[in-house]
Write a protein that holds these residues in place. Structure first.
Motif, short mmCIF file in Angstrom:
data_model
loop_
_atom_site.label_atom_id
_atom_site.label_comp_id
_atom_site.label_asym_id
_atom_site.label_seq_id
_atom_site.Cartn_x
_atom_site.Cartn_y
_atom_site.Cartn_z
N ILE A 8 0.88 -1.17 0.00
CA ILE A 8 0.00 0.00 0.00
C ILE A 8 0.91 1.22 0.00
N ILE A 9 0.82 2.04 -1.04
CA ILE A 9 1.69 3.21 -1.15
C ILE A 9 0.83 4.46 -1.07
N MET A 10 1.19 5.35 -0.16
CA MET A 10 0.46 6.61 -0.01
C MET A 10 1.47 7.76 0.02
N TYR A 11 1.20 8.78 -0.79
CA TYR A 11 2.04 9.97 -0.84
C TYR A 11 1.18 11.18 -0.52
N SER A 12 1.75 12.14 0.17
CA SER A 12 1.06 13.40 0.40
C SER A 12 2.09 14.49 0.65
N HIS A 13 1.62 15.72 0.63
CA HIS A 13 2.50 16.87 0.84
C HIS A 13 3.02 16.92 2.28
N ASN A 14 4.16 17.53 2.42
CA ASN A 14 4.82 17.68 3.70
C ASN A 14 4.30 18.96 4.39
N THR A 15 3.06 18.90 4.85
CA THR A 15 2.47 20.00 5.61
C THR A 15 1.92 19.43 6.91
N ASN A 16 1.72 20.28 7.90
CA ASN A 16 1.24 19.81 9.20
C ASN A 16 -0.11 19.12 9.12
N GLU A 17 -0.97 19.53 8.17
CA GLU A 17 -2.29 18.90 8.07
C GLU A 17 -2.28 17.61 7.26
#
Length: 89
Positions: A8-17
């Motif tokens: 399972i691969i999940m990517y997201s932005h490096n922000t606090n939220e």
């Protein structure tokens, strides 16, 4: 998908939220995923690392059911922070 014995691969932005806080997790910590059907899946962090963006081999390794979370890291987002976790049964 969780429970299907695959990666399972999940990517997201490096922000606090979003995924910024994953950088503070370490080996042995727990990550929880809740699926649309309401089922909670728990994973134990086995490894974290900072790599260059060209390290795509990390995303294609066959390890059975594995959760891989990653986000940008470092000055000008020139690196990637990768978290690897396995089911915590």
């Amino acid at each position: 998908r969780p429970g299907e014995q695959s990666t399972i691969i999940m990517y997201s932005h490096n922000t606090n939220e979003l995924f910024g806080p994953i950088r503070w997790l370490g080996k042995g910590d727990t990550v929880e995923l809740k699926t649309e059907d309401g089922k909670l899946h728990k994973y134990k962090v086995t490894e974290t690392m900072t790599v260059t963006p060209d390290r795509m081999d990390i995303l294609t390794q066959k390890r059975g059911e594995t959760l891989i979370l990653y986000t940008c890291d470092g000055f000008a987002d020139l690196h990637r922070f990768v978290l690897i976790a396995t089911p915590n049964n």
